[in-house]
Design a protein around this motif. Sequence first.
Motif, short mmCIF file in Angstrom:
data_model
loop_
_atom_site.label_atom_id
_atom_site.label_comp_id
_atom_site.label_asym_id
_atom_site.label_seq_id
_atom_site.Cartn_x
_atom_site.Cartn_y
_atom_site.Cartn_z
N UNK A 62 0.84 -1.20 0.00
CA UNK A 62 0.00 0.00 0.00
C UNK A 62 0.87 1.25 0.00
N UNK A 63 2.18 1.07 -0.12
CA UNK A 63 3.11 2.21 -0.07
C UNK A 63 3.07 2.98 -1.38
N UNK A 64 3.35 4.27 -1.30
CA UNK A 64 3.33 5.16 -2.46
C UNK A 64 4.67 5.23 -3.17
N UNK A 65 5.78 4.91 -2.49
CA UNK A 65 7.09 5.04 -3.12
C UNK A 65 7.35 3.91 -4.12
N UNK A 66 8.33 4.11 -5.00
CA UNK A 66 8.67 3.10 -6.01
C UNK A 66 9.85 2.29 -5.51
N UNK A 67 9.60 1.02 -5.21
CA UNK A 67 10.64 0.09 -4.78
C UNK A 67 10.50 -1.15 -5.65
N UNK A 68 11.50 -1.47 -6.49
CA UNK A 68 11.39 -2.62 -7.40
C UNK A 68 11.04 -3.93 -6.70
N UNK A 69 11.42 -4.07 -5.44
CA UNK A 69 11.11 -5.30 -4.70
C UNK A 69 9.62 -5.44 -4.38
N UNK A 70 8.86 -4.34 -4.47
CA UNK A 70 7.43 -4.36 -4.14
C UNK A 70 6.55 -4.83 -5.30
N UNK A 71 7.15 -4.99 -6.49
CA UNK A 71 6.36 -5.27 -7.68
C UNK A 71 6.69 -6.63 -8.28
N UNK A 72 5.65 -7.34 -8.64
CA UNK A 72 5.78 -8.61 -9.35
C UNK A 72 5.50 -8.34 -10.83
N UNK A 73 6.39 -8.80 -11.70
CA UNK A 73 6.19 -8.61 -13.13
C UNK A 73 5.28 -9.73 -13.63
N UNK A 74 4.13 -9.35 -14.11
CA UNK A 74 3.19 -10.33 -14.66
C UNK A 74 3.53 -10.62 -16.13
N UNK A 75 3.85 -9.54 -16.88
CA UNK A 75 4.14 -9.71 -18.30
C UNK A 75 4.87 -8.49 -18.81
N UNK A 76 5.79 -8.71 -19.74
CA UNK A 76 6.43 -7.61 -20.47
C UNK A 76 6.27 -7.90 -21.95
N UNK A 77 5.65 -6.95 -22.63
CA UNK A 77 5.41 -7.08 -24.07
C UNK A 77 6.30 -6.09 -24.81
N UNK A 78 7.03 -6.57 -25.79
CA UNK A 78 7.85 -5.69 -26.63
C UNK A 78 6.95 -5.10 -27.69
#
Length: 80
Positions: A62-78
């Motif tokens: 629920x934090x507002x700051x950007x921390x890469x450890x807080x996010x799970x990558x579901x998909x990356x589309x080129x």
Amino acid sequence: MSFICLAISGCTNDSEEFEITGEITRIEDEMISIGTREIIVNNVTKYKVGQKVKATLIDHTAEEDWDPDDYEVKEIEIID
């Protein structure tokens, strides 16, 4: 009755899914940067600086700051 409330409260999910779109500006270790946002990826060799991508991420905090450890990558589309 209190057991039921405890079981239900343990099942709540505060995750939020969202997308960021942009150009990869940096690749370092296990991270890529899309603009100023760094995200952790499984295989950085799939990506190149300058590629345009759309990343779908899941935020588990629920934090507002950007921390890469807080996010799970579901998909990356080129994007071509």
